[in-house]
Design a protein around this motif. Sequence first.
Motif, PDB file in Angstrom:
ATOM      1  N   VAL A 132      76.076  54.749  24.188  1.00  0.00           N
ATOM      2  CA  VAL A 132      77.187  55.541  24.707  1.00  0.00           C
ATOM      3  C   VAL A 132      77.326  55.284  26.196  1.00  0.00           C
ATOM      4  N   GLN A 133      78.540  55.517  26.682  1.00  0.00           N
ATOM      5  CA  GLN A 133      78.789  55.474  28.120  1.00  0.00           C
ATOM      6  C   GLN A 133      79.313  56.842  28.534  1.00  0.00           C
ATOM      7  N   SER A 134      78.956  57.266  29.742  1.00  0.00           N
ATOM      8  CA  SER A 134      79.531  58.499  30.258  1.00  0.00           C
ATOM      9  C   SER A 134      81.048  58.368  30.243  1.00  0.00           C
ATOM     10  N   PHE A 135      81.730  59.443  29.893  1.00  0.00           N
ATOM     11  CA  PHE A 135      83.190  59.462  29.882  1.00  0.00           C
ATOM     12  C   PHE A 135      83.685  60.430  30.962  1.00  0.00           C
ATOM     13  N   GLU A 136      82.914  60.472  32.051  1.00  0.00           N
ATOM     14  CA  GLU A 136      83.243  61.303  33.202  1.00  0.00           C
ATOM     15  C   GLU A 136      83.748  60.435  34.344  1.00  0.00           C
ATOM     16  N   PRO A 137      84.739  60.915  35.104  1.00  0.00           N
ATOM     17  CA  PRO A 137      85.271  60.123  36.223  1.00  0.00           C
ATOM     18  C   PRO A 137      84.170  59.724  37.212  1.00  0.00           C
ATOM     19  N   GLY A 138      84.180  58.466  37.606  1.00  0.00           N
ATOM     20  CA  GLY A 138      83.223  57.961  38.589  1.00  0.00           C
ATOM     21  C   GLY A 138      81.851  57.627  38.047  1.00  0.00           C
ATOM     22  N   GLU A 139      81.617  57.816  36.753  1.00  0.00           N
ATOM     23  CA  GLU A 139      80.314  57.514  36.153  1.00  0.00           C
ATOM     24  C   GLU A 139      80.460  56.315  35.223  1.00  0.00           C
ATOM     25  N   GLU A 140      79.603  55.327  35.395  1.00  0.00           N
ATOM     26  CA  GLU A 140      79.676  54.115  34.575  1.00  0.00           C
ATOM     27  C   GLU A 140      78.419  53.860  33.770  1.00  0.00           C
ATOM     28  N   TRP A 141      77.455  54.768  33.790  1.00  0.00           N
ATOM     29  CA  TRP A 141      76.167  54.524  33.147  1.00  0.00           C
ATOM     30  C   TRP A 141      76.280  54.571  31.621  1.00  0.00           C
ATOM     31  N   PHE A 142      75.348  53.861  31.002  1.00  0.00           N
ATOM     32  CA  PHE A 142      75.205  53.812  29.542  1.00  0.00           C
ATOM     33  C   PHE A 142      73.859  54.424  29.159  1.00  0.00           C
ATOM     34  N   TYR A 143      73.776  54.924  27.926  1.00  0.00           N
ATOM     35  CA  TYR A 143      72.520  55.411  27.380  1.00  0.00           C
ATOM     36  C   TYR A 143      72.339  54.805  25.998  1.00  0.00           C
ATOM     37  N   ASP A 144      71.133  54.327  25.723  1.00  0.00           N
ATOM     38  CA  ASP A 144      70.791  53.695  24.453  1.00  0.00           C
ATOM     39  C   ASP A 144      69.905  54.659  23.671  1.00  0.00           C
ATOM     40  N   TYR A 145      70.437  55.227  22.590  1.00  0.00           N
ATOM     41  CA  TYR A 145      69.673  56.176  21.779  1.00  0.00           C
ATOM     42  C   TYR A 145      68.480  55.515  21.102  1.00  0.00           C
ATOM     43  N   ASP A 146      68.595  54.241  20.721  1.00  0.00           N
ATOM     44  CA  ASP A 146      67.465  53.555  20.083  1.00  0.00           C
ATOM     45  C   ASP A 146      66.286  53.433  21.038  1.00  0.00           C
ATOM     46  N   ALA A 147      66.564  53.085  22.286  1.00  0.00           N
ATOM     47  CA  ALA A 147      65.506  52.904  23.286  1.00  0.00           C
ATOM     48  C   ALA A 147      65.113  54.222  23.942  1.00  0.00           C
ATOM     49  N   GLY A 148      65.990  55.234  23.843  1.00  0.00           N
ATOM     50  CA  GLY A 148      65.723  56.502  24.513  1.00  0.00           C
ATOM     51  C   GLY A 148      65.756  56.366  26.020  1.00  0.00           C
ATOM     52  N   ALA A 149      66.655  55.517  26.519  1.00  0.00           N
ATOM     53  CA  ALA A 149      66.698  55.233  27.952  1.00  0.00           C
ATOM     54  C   ALA A 149      68.096  54.802  28.387  1.00  0.00           C
ATOM     55  N   PHE A 150      68.310  54.879  29.683  1.00  0.00           N
ATOM     56  CA  PHE A 150      69.554  54.354  30.234  1.00  0.00           C
ATOM     57  C   PHE A 150      69.595  52.853  30.023  1.00  0.00           C
ATOM     58  N   ALA A 151      70.803  52.298  29.936  1.00  0.00           N
ATOM     59  CA  ALA A 151      70.964  50.889  29.589  1.00  0.00           C
ATOM     60  C   ALA A 151      72.140  50.296  30.353  1.00  0.00           C
ATOM     61  N   TYR A 152      72.330  49.018  30.155  1.00  0.00           N
ATOM     62  CA  TYR A 152      73.479  48.309  30.710  1.00  0.00           C
ATOM     63  C   TYR A 152      74.444  48.011  29.582  1.00  0.00           C
ATOM     64  N   GLY A 153      75.723  47.955  29.928  1.00  0.00           N
ATOM     65  CA  GLY A 153      76.735  47.621  28.946  1.00  0.00           C
ATOM     66  C   GLY A 153      77.925  46.980  29.641  1.00  0.00           C
ATOM     67  N   PRO A 154      78.836  46.424  28.855  1.00  0.00           N
ATOM     68  CA  PRO A 154      79.997  45.744  29.423  1.00  0.00           C
ATOM     69  C   PRO A 154      81.093  46.736  29.818  1.00  0.00           C
ATOM     70  N   ALA A 155      82.083  46.243  30.516  1.00  0.00           N
ATOM     71  CA  ALA A 155      83.264  47.046  30.800  1.00  0.00           C
ATOM     72  C   ALA A 155      83.957  47.342  29.470  1.00  0.00           C
ATOM     73  N   LEU A 156      84.293  48.587  29.239  1.00  0.00           N
ATOM     74  CA  LEU A 156      84.948  48.992  28.004  1.00  0.00           C
ATOM     75  C   LEU A 156      86.450  49.124  28.226  1.00  0.00           C
TER      76      LEU A 156
END
Length: 116
Positions: free
Chosen positions: A64-88
């Motif tokens: 998932v990616q935050s859907f809040e203004p100014g936030e671009e972070w991703f979270y990976d439920y499988d890893a239980g940690a923040f992650a990187y992802g592409p521009a959506l």
Amino acid sequence: MTQGQRGVDPSVPPSGTGCLECLASDGWWVHLRRCAQCGHVGCCDTSPSQHATGHAHATQHPLVQSFEPGEEWFYDYDAGAFAYGPALEPPTSRPESQPVPGPDGRVPANWQDLIH
């Protein structure tokens, strides 16, 4: 995670500007998260119903990616940690005019007593 890996389809737009399940059930949310695979917008784990996590577990869509203004972070439920992802696909957040918590008119006065 990067584009092309499991759990990511950057071409899919978000399902809307608010939590899909909360809007359907007269619920409310604190913050929003967007599934990087199917675009489902759900409410965060602080919210009473935690629909984003429920969606991730039910569908096996791990990112998932935050859907809040100014936030671009991703979270990976499988890893239980923040992650990187592409521009959506835009839009990448709820409208800035949308209140937090939201949606307008549904948030109880004692909302802070009801969050996780």
